[in-house]
Design a protein around this motif. Structure first.
Motif, PDB file in Angstrom:
ATOM      1  N   ASP A   1      -4.913  -6.383  -2.840  1.00  0.00           N
ATOM      2  CA  ASP A   1      -3.927  -5.716  -1.974  1.00  0.00           C
ATOM      3  C   ASP A   1      -4.031  -4.216  -2.248  1.00  0.00           C
ATOM      4  OD1 ASP A   1      -1.896  -5.043  -0.301  1.00  0.00           O
ATOM      5  OD2 ASP A   1      -0.295  -6.012  -1.434  1.00  0.00           O
ATOM      6  N   SER A   2      -5.025  -3.579  -1.642  1.00  0.00           N
ATOM      7  CA  SER A   2      -5.396  -2.212  -2.018  1.00  0.00           C
ATOM      8  C   SER A   2      -4.372  -1.157  -1.631  1.00  0.00           C
ATOM      9  CB  SER A   2      -6.751  -1.848  -1.391  1.00  0.00           C
ATOM     10  OG  SER A   2      -7.777  -2.649  -1.919  1.00  0.00           O
ATOM     11  N   MET A   3      -3.518  -1.445  -0.671  1.00  0.00           N
ATOM     12  CA  MET A   3      -2.547  -0.417  -0.287  1.00  0.00           C
ATOM     13  C   MET A   3      -1.299  -0.451  -1.169  1.00  0.00           C
ATOM     14  SD  MET A   3      -0.740  -1.776   3.206  1.00  0.00           S
ATOM     15  CE  MET A   3       0.264  -3.258   3.249  1.00  0.00           C
ATOM     16  N   HIS A   4      -1.260  -1.376  -2.119  1.00  0.00           N
ATOM     17  CA  HIS A   4      -0.077  -1.592  -2.954  1.00  0.00           C
ATOM     18  C   HIS A   4      -0.209  -0.845  -4.286  1.00  0.00           C
ATOM     19  CE1 HIS A   4       3.310  -4.035  -4.553  1.00  0.00           C
ATOM     20  NE2 HIS A   4       2.644  -3.939  -5.696  1.00  0.00           N
ATOM     21  N   PHE A   5       0.820  -0.063  -4.626  1.00  0.00           N
ATOM     22  CA  PHE A   5       0.881   0.646  -5.905  1.00  0.00           C
ATOM     23  C   PHE A   5       2.261   0.397  -6.510  1.00  0.00           C
ATOM     24  CE2 PHE A   5      -2.129   2.846  -3.237  1.00  0.00           C
ATOM     25  CZ  PHE A   5      -3.182   3.146  -4.083  1.00  0.00           C
ATOM     26  N   GLU A   6       2.290  -0.018  -7.782  1.00  0.00           N
ATOM     27  CA  GLU A   6       3.575  -0.297  -8.418  1.00  0.00           C
ATOM     28  C   GLU A   6       3.619   0.280  -9.830  1.00  0.00           C
ATOM     29  OE1 GLU A   6       4.280  -4.460  -9.799  1.00  0.00           O
ATOM     30  OE2 GLU A   6       2.462  -4.867  -8.635  1.00  0.00           O
ATOM     31  N   VAL A   7       4.832   0.516 -10.296  1.00  0.00           N
ATOM     32  CA  VAL A   7       5.038   1.103 -11.617  1.00  0.00           C
ATOM     33  C   VAL A   7       4.526   0.140 -12.679  1.00  0.00           C
ATOM     34  CG1 VAL A   7       6.753   1.967 -13.241  1.00  0.00           C
ATOM     35  CG2 VAL A   7       7.051   2.357 -10.780  1.00  0.00           C
TER      36      VAL A   7
ATOM     37  N   GLY B   1      12.350  -1.955  -5.839  1.00  0.00           N
ATOM     38  CA  GLY B   1      12.073  -0.550  -5.533  1.00  0.00           C
ATOM     39  C   GLY B   1      11.108   0.063  -6.516  1.00  0.00           C
ATOM     40  N   ALA B   2      10.196  -0.772  -7.047  1.00  0.00           N
ATOM     41  CA  ALA B   2       9.241  -0.302  -8.046  1.00  0.00           C
ATOM     42  C   ALA B   2       7.820  -0.273  -7.505  1.00  0.00           C
ATOM     43  CB  ALA B   2       9.303  -1.197  -9.284  1.00  0.00           C
ATOM     44  N   ALA B   3       7.661  -0.438  -6.203  1.00  0.00           N
ATOM     45  CA  ALA B   3       6.328  -0.464  -5.602  1.00  0.00           C
ATOM     46  C   ALA B   3       6.367   0.193  -4.231  1.00  0.00           C
ATOM     47  CB  ALA B   3       5.828  -1.904  -5.481  1.00  0.00           C
ATOM     48  N   VAL B   4       5.198   0.664  -3.803  1.00  0.00           N
ATOM     49  CA  VAL B   4       5.076   1.294  -2.490  1.00  0.00           C
ATOM     50  C   VAL B   4       3.731   0.908  -1.891  1.00  0.00           C
ATOM     51  CG1 VAL B   4       4.130   3.430  -3.481  1.00  0.00           C
ATOM     52  CG2 VAL B   4       5.178   3.473  -1.213  1.00  0.00           C
ATOM     53  N   ASP B   5       3.719   0.652  -0.596  1.00  0.00           N
ATOM     54  CA  ASP B   5       2.479   0.399   0.137  1.00  0.00           C
ATOM     55  C   ASP B   5       2.103   1.672   0.882  1.00  0.00           C
ATOM     56  OD1 ASP B   5       2.389  -2.202  -0.736  1.00  0.00           O
ATOM     57  OD2 ASP B   5       3.318  -3.037   1.062  1.00  0.00           O
TER      58      ASP B   5
ATOM     59  N   TRP C   1      -2.555  -0.586  -9.646  1.00  0.00           N
ATOM     60  CA  TRP C   1      -3.100  -0.656  -8.288  1.00  0.00           C
ATOM     61  C   TRP C   1      -3.264  -2.108  -7.869  1.00  0.00           C
ATOM     62  CZ3 TRP C   1      -8.777   0.437  -6.544  1.00  0.00           C
ATOM     63  CH2 TRP C   1      -8.824   0.528  -5.141  1.00  0.00           C
ATOM     64  N   GLY C   2      -2.745  -2.440  -6.692  1.00  0.00           N
ATOM     65  CA  GLY C   2      -2.760  -3.819  -6.222  1.00  0.00           C
ATOM     66  C   GLY C   2      -4.131  -4.385  -5.924  1.00  0.00           C
ATOM     67  N   ALA C   3      -5.169  -3.555  -5.955  1.00  0.00           N
ATOM     68  CA  ALA C   3      -6.526  -4.082  -5.773  1.00  0.00           C
ATOM     69  C   ALA C   3      -6.923  -4.988  -6.930  1.00  0.00           C
ATOM     70  CB  ALA C   3      -7.518  -2.929  -5.649  1.00  0.00           C
ATOM     71  N   GLY C   4      -6.193  -4.886  -8.033  1.00  0.00           N
ATOM     72  CA  GLY C   4      -6.498  -5.719  -9.191  1.00  0.00           C
ATOM     73  C   GLY C   4      -5.915  -7.116  -9.115  1.00  0.00           C
TER      74      GLY C   4
ATOM     75  N   LEU D   1      -8.229   5.139  -0.643  1.00  0.00           N
ATOM     76  CA  LEU D   1      -7.334   4.433  -1.560  1.00  0.00           C
ATOM     77  C   LEU D   1      -7.920   4.373  -2.969  1.00  0.00           C
ATOM     78  CD1 LEU D   1      -6.124   1.491   0.723  1.00  0.00           C
ATOM     79  CD2 LEU D   1      -4.869   3.562   0.095  1.00  0.00           C
ATOM     80  N   VAL D   2      -9.236   4.390  -3.060  1.00  0.00           N
ATOM     81  CA  VAL D   2      -9.878   4.423  -4.379  1.00  0.00           C
ATOM     82  C   VAL D   2      -9.538   5.731  -5.089  1.00  0.00           C
ATOM     83  CG1 VAL D   2     -12.090   4.420  -5.592  1.00  0.00           C
ATOM     84  CG2 VAL D   2     -11.742   2.909  -3.630  1.00  0.00           C
ATOM     85  N   VAL D   3      -9.560   6.822  -4.335  1.00  0.00           N
ATOM     86  CA  VAL D   3      -9.185   8.118  -4.915  1.00  0.00           C
ATOM     87  C   VAL D   3      -7.716   8.094  -5.336  1.00  0.00           C
ATOM     88  CG1 VAL D   3      -9.007  10.593  -4.480  1.00  0.00           C
ATOM     89  CG2 VAL D   3     -10.912   9.288  -3.514  1.00  0.00           C
ATOM     90  N   LEU D   4      -6.871   7.537  -4.478  1.00  0.00           N
ATOM     91  CA  LEU D   4      -5.451   7.430  -4.820  1.00  0.00           C
ATOM     92  C   LEU D   4      -5.255   6.618  -6.095  1.00  0.00           C
ATOM     93  CD1 LEU D   4      -3.679   6.790  -1.387  1.00  0.00           C
ATOM     94  CD2 LEU D   4      -3.554   8.830  -2.798  1.00  0.00           C
ATOM     95  N   ALA D   5      -6.022   5.543  -6.235  1.00  0.00           N
ATOM     96  CA  ALA D   5      -5.871   4.666  -7.397  1.00  0.00           C
ATOM     97  C   ALA D   5      -6.104   5.423  -8.699  1.00  0.00           C
ATOM     98  CB  ALA D   5      -6.839   3.495  -7.284  1.00  0.00           C
ATOM     99  N   GLU D   6      -7.052   6.334  -8.700  1.00  0.00           N
ATOM    100  CA  GLU D   6      -7.320   7.105  -9.914  1.00  0.00           C
ATOM    101  C   GLU D   6      -6.105   7.958 -10.290  1.00  0.00           C
ATOM    102  OE1 GLU D   6     -10.823   9.311  -9.070  1.00  0.00           O
ATOM    103  OE2 GLU D   6     -12.165   7.560  -9.158  1.00  0.00           O
ATOM    104  N   PHE D   7      -5.490   8.571  -9.298  1.00  0.00           N
ATOM    105  CA  PHE D   7      -4.311   9.396  -9.559  1.00  0.00           C
ATOM    106  C   PHE D   7      -3.149   8.533 -10.063  1.00  0.00           C
ATOM    107  CE2 PHE D   7      -6.792  12.284  -7.111  1.00  0.00           C
ATOM    108  CZ  PHE D   7      -6.335  13.561  -7.376  1.00  0.00           C
ATOM    109  N   PHE D   8      -2.941   7.386  -9.417  1.00  0.00           N
ATOM    110  CA  PHE D   8      -1.822   6.525  -9.802  1.00  0.00           C
ATOM    111  C   PHE D   8      -2.058   5.896 -11.179  1.00  0.00           C
ATOM    112  CE2 PHE D   8      -0.547   6.926  -5.412  1.00  0.00           C
ATOM    113  CZ  PHE D   8       0.821   6.731  -5.434  1.00  0.00           C
TER     114      PHE D   8
END
Length: 299
Positions: free
Chosen positions: A279-285, A234-238, A271-274, A257-264
């Motif tokens: 995986d650009s839609m993936h964001f995790e703590v 439960g530490a990630a969200v797509d 950011w999962g793009a790394g 998603l690039v804009v979102l990545a800056e905020f996250f």
């Protein structure tokens, strides 16, 4: 002596005049009718009652006129044709209604839902510049997640399964965040809520387009048969934009998603793009943020 006599005579004359006036008033009082006061009071009372009677007669005449109007309206209603009976609404069989809203992708064990996908690419893809992102943000490995949160469950597959670890279950929460319902560890939801609030203020168009493809999901990483996904803790969200999934592994991303990545990234999320397989839609703590929450007793 003559002066004194004159003074005495003058005073006698004045005293005689006063006595005469007093006696005259006394005689007038004795001659007045003792019933005169009563007669005056009765006269005033009769005049007042007469005025009240005139007022009551006026009100009575007004009421008679109103009663006549009511009687006329009643007669008109009696002569009017009866109203047509009201038509009852037809009974609709719920089973006959076609479902126009497709079912969500999945629902986790706590009711967190992912929205449906839309056909067609509604966002413009752009080439990634990976070095611009995830600076000083480290992705937590499964080993780090196990150390802090424990093992989500004993077995995994490529499909989502319920979390069974009591410690992790205690740390999970389901909440509506930015119009999407997610199940994640509690401090991650708090952080995500702050990100969404800032996004709504600074990038309202992107905020309005955000959807989700899921958060909590105890499974292997897509394409793997041994590496557990960070979604299992439960530490990630797509996240999606306009309910459109970003294609994984094509080294391009939707510009939103690039804009979102800056905020996250600024909030300590990875950011999962790394990933080696983008995986650009993936964001995790991020690991630092996760350890900070653990040190603060939030997990």
């Amino acid at each position: 002596m003559n002066a004194i006599a004159a003074i005495v005579i003058g005073m006698s004359i004045i005293l005689a005049a006063v006595i005469f006036a007093f006696v005259g008033n006394l005689l007038q009082d004795t001659e007045r009718d003792p019933n005169a006061g009563k007669i005056d009071r009765l006269t005033q009372q009769l005049a007042q009652q007469d005025s009240e009677i005139r007022g009551l007669r006026s009100e009575l005449n007004t009421l008679k006129g109103q009663m006549a109007d009511v009687g006329g309206r009643v007669m008109e209603l009696e002569k009017a044709p009866p109203p047509e009976p009201a038509q009852t609404a037809p009974v609709i069989n719920p089973q006959a209604i076609q479902q126009t809203e497709p079912s969500p992708l999945f629902t986790d064990q706590f009711g967190g839902m992912a929205p449906r996908e839309e056909e067609g690419n509604l966002t413009e893809p752009m080439q990634l510049a990976k070095k611009r992102f995830n600076e000083n943000v480290i992705r937590p490995t499964p080993a780090v997640l196990r150390q802090i949160l424990g093992e989500p469950r004993s077995t995994y597959s490529t499909t989502c399964a319920p979390v069974t670890n009591p410690k992790l279950l205690h740390a999970l929460e389901t909440r509506d965040v930015g119009g999407i319902r997610l199940t994640m560890i509690r401090p991650a939801l708090d952080s995500l809520q702050q990100i969404m609030a800032r996004l709504k203020k600074e990038e309202p168009d992107i905020y309005a387009a955000i959807g989700t493809a899921g958060a909590l999901c105890a499974r292997y990483v897509r394409g793997s048969a041994k590496s557990v996904s960070s979604h299992a803790w439960g530490a990630a969200v797509d996240l999606t934009l306009k309910k459109n999934l970003d294609n994984m592994g094509d080294n391009s991303t939707q510009f939103g998603l690039v804009v979102l990545a800056e905020f996250f990234n600024e909030a300590g999320w990875y950011w999962g793009a790394g990933y080696s397989r983008e995986d650009s839609m993936h964001f995790e703590v991020g690991e630092a943020l996760l350890r900070k929450w653990a040190a603060e007793g939030k997990l």
